[in-house]
Motif scaffolding. Structure first.
Motif, PDB file in Angstrom:
ATOM      1  N   UNK A 249       0.900  49.531 -20.593  1.00  0.00           N
ATOM      2  CA  UNK A 249      -0.422  49.317 -20.010  1.00  0.00           C
ATOM      3  C   UNK A 249      -0.562  50.222 -18.800  1.00  0.00           C
ATOM      4  N   UNK A 250      -1.587  51.081 -18.804  1.00  0.00           N
ATOM      5  CA  UNK A 250      -1.811  51.979 -17.680  1.00  0.00           C
ATOM      6  C   UNK A 250      -2.016  51.176 -16.391  1.00  0.00           C
ATOM      7  N   UNK A 251      -1.591  51.750 -15.288  1.00  0.00           N
ATOM      8  CA  UNK A 251      -1.734  51.089 -13.989  1.00  0.00           C
ATOM      9  C   UNK A 251      -3.161  51.268 -13.483  1.00  0.00           C
ATOM     10  N   UNK A 252      -4.011  50.341 -13.850  1.00  0.00           N
ATOM     11  CA  UNK A 252      -5.398  50.356 -13.409  1.00  0.00           C
ATOM     12  C   UNK A 252      -5.863  48.911 -13.234  1.00  0.00           C
ATOM     13  N   UNK A 253      -6.876  48.725 -12.420  1.00  0.00           N
ATOM     14  CA  UNK A 253      -7.361  47.368 -12.159  1.00  0.00           C
ATOM     15  C   UNK A 253      -7.829  46.704 -13.453  1.00  0.00           C
ATOM     16  N   UNK A 254      -7.492  45.450 -13.606  1.00  0.00           N
ATOM     17  CA  UNK A 254      -7.866  44.600 -14.737  1.00  0.00           C
ATOM     18  C   UNK A 254      -7.154  44.988 -16.040  1.00  0.00           C
ATOM     19  N   UNK A 255      -6.277  46.013 -15.990  1.00  0.00           N
ATOM     20  CA  UNK A 255      -5.586  46.433 -17.211  1.00  0.00           C
ATOM     21  C   UNK A 255      -4.701  45.330 -17.780  1.00  0.00           C
ATOM     22  N   UNK A 256      -3.872  44.730 -16.934  1.00  0.00           N
ATOM     23  CA  UNK A 256      -2.990  43.656 -17.395  1.00  0.00           C
ATOM     24  C   UNK A 256      -3.791  42.452 -17.864  1.00  0.00           C
ATOM     25  N   UNK A 257      -4.863  42.140 -17.144  1.00  0.00           N
ATOM     26  CA  UNK A 257      -5.684  40.987 -17.513  1.00  0.00           C
ATOM     27  C   UNK A 257      -6.299  41.202 -18.896  1.00  0.00           C
ATOM     28  N   UNK A 258      -6.779  42.403 -19.187  1.00  0.00           N
ATOM     29  CA  UNK A 258      -7.371  42.686 -20.478  1.00  0.00           C
ATOM     30  C   UNK A 258      -6.312  42.617 -21.582  1.00  0.00           C
ATOM     31  N   UNK A 259      -5.115  43.128 -21.299  1.00  0.00           N
ATOM     32  CA  UNK A 259      -4.047  43.085 -22.300  1.00  0.00           C
ATOM     33  C   UNK A 259      -3.633  41.641 -22.576  1.00  0.00           C
ATOM     34  N   UNK A 260      -3.505  40.824 -21.514  1.00  0.00           N
ATOM     35  CA  UNK A 260      -3.101  39.433 -21.693  1.00  0.00           C
ATOM     36  C   UNK A 260      -4.168  38.658 -22.457  1.00  0.00           C
ATOM     37  N   UNK A 261      -5.429  38.946 -22.174  1.00  0.00           N
ATOM     38  CA  UNK A 261      -6.520  38.288 -22.909  1.00  0.00           C
ATOM     39  C   UNK A 261      -6.454  38.643 -24.389  1.00  0.00           C
ATOM     40  N   UNK A 262      -6.118  39.910 -24.687  1.00  0.00           N
ATOM     41  CA  UNK A 262      -5.997  40.327 -26.087  1.00  0.00           C
ATOM     42  C   UNK A 262      -4.850  39.606 -26.777  1.00  0.00           C
ATOM     43  N   UNK A 263      -3.746  39.358 -26.039  1.00  0.00           N
ATOM     44  CA  UNK A 263      -2.624  38.600 -26.605  1.00  0.00           C
ATOM     45  C   UNK A 263      -3.076  37.193 -26.969  1.00  0.00           C
ATOM     46  N   UNK A 264      -3.775  36.529 -26.057  1.00  0.00           N
ATOM     47  CA  UNK A 264      -4.214  35.155 -26.297  1.00  0.00           C
ATOM     48  C   UNK A 264      -5.189  35.076 -27.471  1.00  0.00           C
ATOM     49  N   UNK A 265      -5.977  36.110 -27.677  1.00  0.00           N
ATOM     50  CA  UNK A 265      -6.951  36.124 -28.767  1.00  0.00           C
ATOM     51  C   UNK A 265      -6.351  36.648 -30.073  1.00  0.00           C
ATOM     52  N   UNK A 266      -5.061  37.056 -30.030  1.00  0.00           N
ATOM     53  CA  UNK A 266      -4.432  37.591 -31.225  1.00  0.00           C
ATOM     54  C   UNK A 266      -4.931  38.968 -31.599  1.00  0.00           C
ATOM     55  N   UNK A 267      -5.483  39.707 -30.633  1.00  0.00           N
ATOM     56  CA  UNK A 267      -6.078  41.012 -30.907  1.00  0.00           C
ATOM     57  C   UNK A 267      -5.199  42.174 -30.461  1.00  0.00           C
ATOM     58  N   UNK A 268      -4.120  41.906 -29.753  1.00  0.00           N
ATOM     59  CA  UNK A 268      -3.312  42.990 -29.220  1.00  0.00           C
ATOM     60  C   UNK A 268      -2.706  43.804 -30.360  1.00  0.00           C
ATOM     61  N   UNK A 269      -2.966  45.101 -30.349  1.00  0.00           N
ATOM     62  CA  UNK A 269      -2.450  45.987 -31.379  1.00  0.00           C
ATOM     63  C   UNK A 269      -3.349  46.095 -32.586  1.00  0.00           C
TER      64      UNK A 269
END
Length: 323
Positions: A249-269
């Motif tokens: 995950x690139x070091x940018x604001x809200x990047x981790x939050x967006x990735x974690x949200x995708x994990x919870x929604x089953x959308x990561x990858x």
């Protein structure tokens, strides 16, 4: 009758300080369980030589992720069991227990031992799962690879070290240390602020992706794993194919939050996200960066001209306690 279970314990593992007397008593009450304790990780090779003579049905590791990593490395490289090492199991102890969690070992280690004793007395086969492994080489000539299942790098390594060095020494419970770390990381990622009481900013890093080129930049998270449980998704798929699952995950604001949200929604990858890189490869090279990488709790530092190389290693059999 020989020992059905060989138990390798590291008394210095934090989780064992309180539990080891109970574990010793359990072993004393079960003569078909062989217990070998090591004082130092360097003694694991000698322990494996002894355990191999017993030919156990199951080899159980009782320690933190670092102990598990050292045992996996010795089983993989040492040749003590020939071509047929026994299936491995991991008791829930230590600070992190990522590997134990992936295998369904949670809570009381005695209950896990009781379950393993029951499994060893019957047909072990229905409980076996193959786990792909990571082989880490740091460019040292003649050094065998270190074997593990989970690697954290870039900002993730800084976060893990922040928790280890800033919060664990306070004596707070593990869950509270992990919770405070998560709050600090979330605050930092949303606000963009840095400070002495927060994890440091990640440094520049190059991630070589074999034929797929490379990623260059600063990453708030780099994760390479073969584990399913940690990723919250057993069917995580990204670009590429291979045994090593990587998230950067690139070091940018809200990047981790967006990735974690995708994990919870089953959308990561499954859905492309700007600044979030998900792929599967058989080989990954890590260069640059002043932060170390952490493989199953142990630190490794990339050196100039000597990148850290991660490769897919042959799988080993593990005993899964949960369905």
């Amino acid at each position: 009758m020989g020992a059905r279970i060989a138990l390798l314990s590291n008394p210095r593992s934090t989780g064992n300080i309180a539990q080891l007397p109970r574990i010793r008593q359990y072993c004393a009450d079960h003569p078909d369980l062989f217990h070998y304790e090591v004082d130092e990780v360097e003694q694991i090779g000698c322990a494996m030589k002894t355990i191999a003579r017993i030919q156990p049905t199951i080899l159980v590791i009782n320690g933190g992720d670092g102990t598990v990593q050292a045992a996996l490395t010795e089983v993989y490289n040492g040749g003590h069991f020939g071509d047929n090492p026994p299936p491995l199991a991991v008791l829930p102890s230590g600070k992190t227990n990522l590997i134990a969690l992936d295998l369904g070992a949670e809570g009381d280690p005695i209950k896990a031992l009781e379950r393993l004793t029951e499994i060893a007395s019957r047909d072990v086969a229905p409980h076996l799962v193959a786990r792909q492994l990571i082989a880490l080489s740091n460019g040292s000539d003649g050094e065998p690879p270190v074997i593990g299942m989970f690697l954290g790098g870039a900002g993730l390594a800084d976060i893990m070290l922040y928790c280890r060095h800033k919060l664990y020494p306070t004596g707070m419970p593990n869950w509270l240390c992990h919770g405070l770390t998560a709050v600090a990381v979330a605050f930092q990622n949303i606000s963009g602020l840095r400070g002495r009481f927060l994890p440091p900013a990640p440094s520049q890093m190059d991630i070589g992706l074999a034929a797929n080129g490379k990623l260059s930049g600063k990453f708030s998270l780099l994760l390479v794993t073969t584990l399913d449980k940690l990723l919250l998704s057993s069917d995580l798929k990204g670009e590429g194919q291979g045994g090593l699952k990587m998230i950067a995950v690139d070091d940018r604001r809200f990047g981790l939050l967006r990735a974690f949200t995708a994990v919870l929604r089953g959308k990561l990858g499954k859905t492309k996200m700007d600044g979030v890189h998900v792929t599967e490869l058989d080989e990954i090279r890590l260069e640059g960066g002043q932060s170390p990488v952490i493989l199953d709790g142990e630190m490794f530092q990339p050196r100039d001209g000597h990148p850290i190389t991660l490769r897919k290693a042959r799988p080993l059999s593990f005993v899964k306690l949960a369905a």
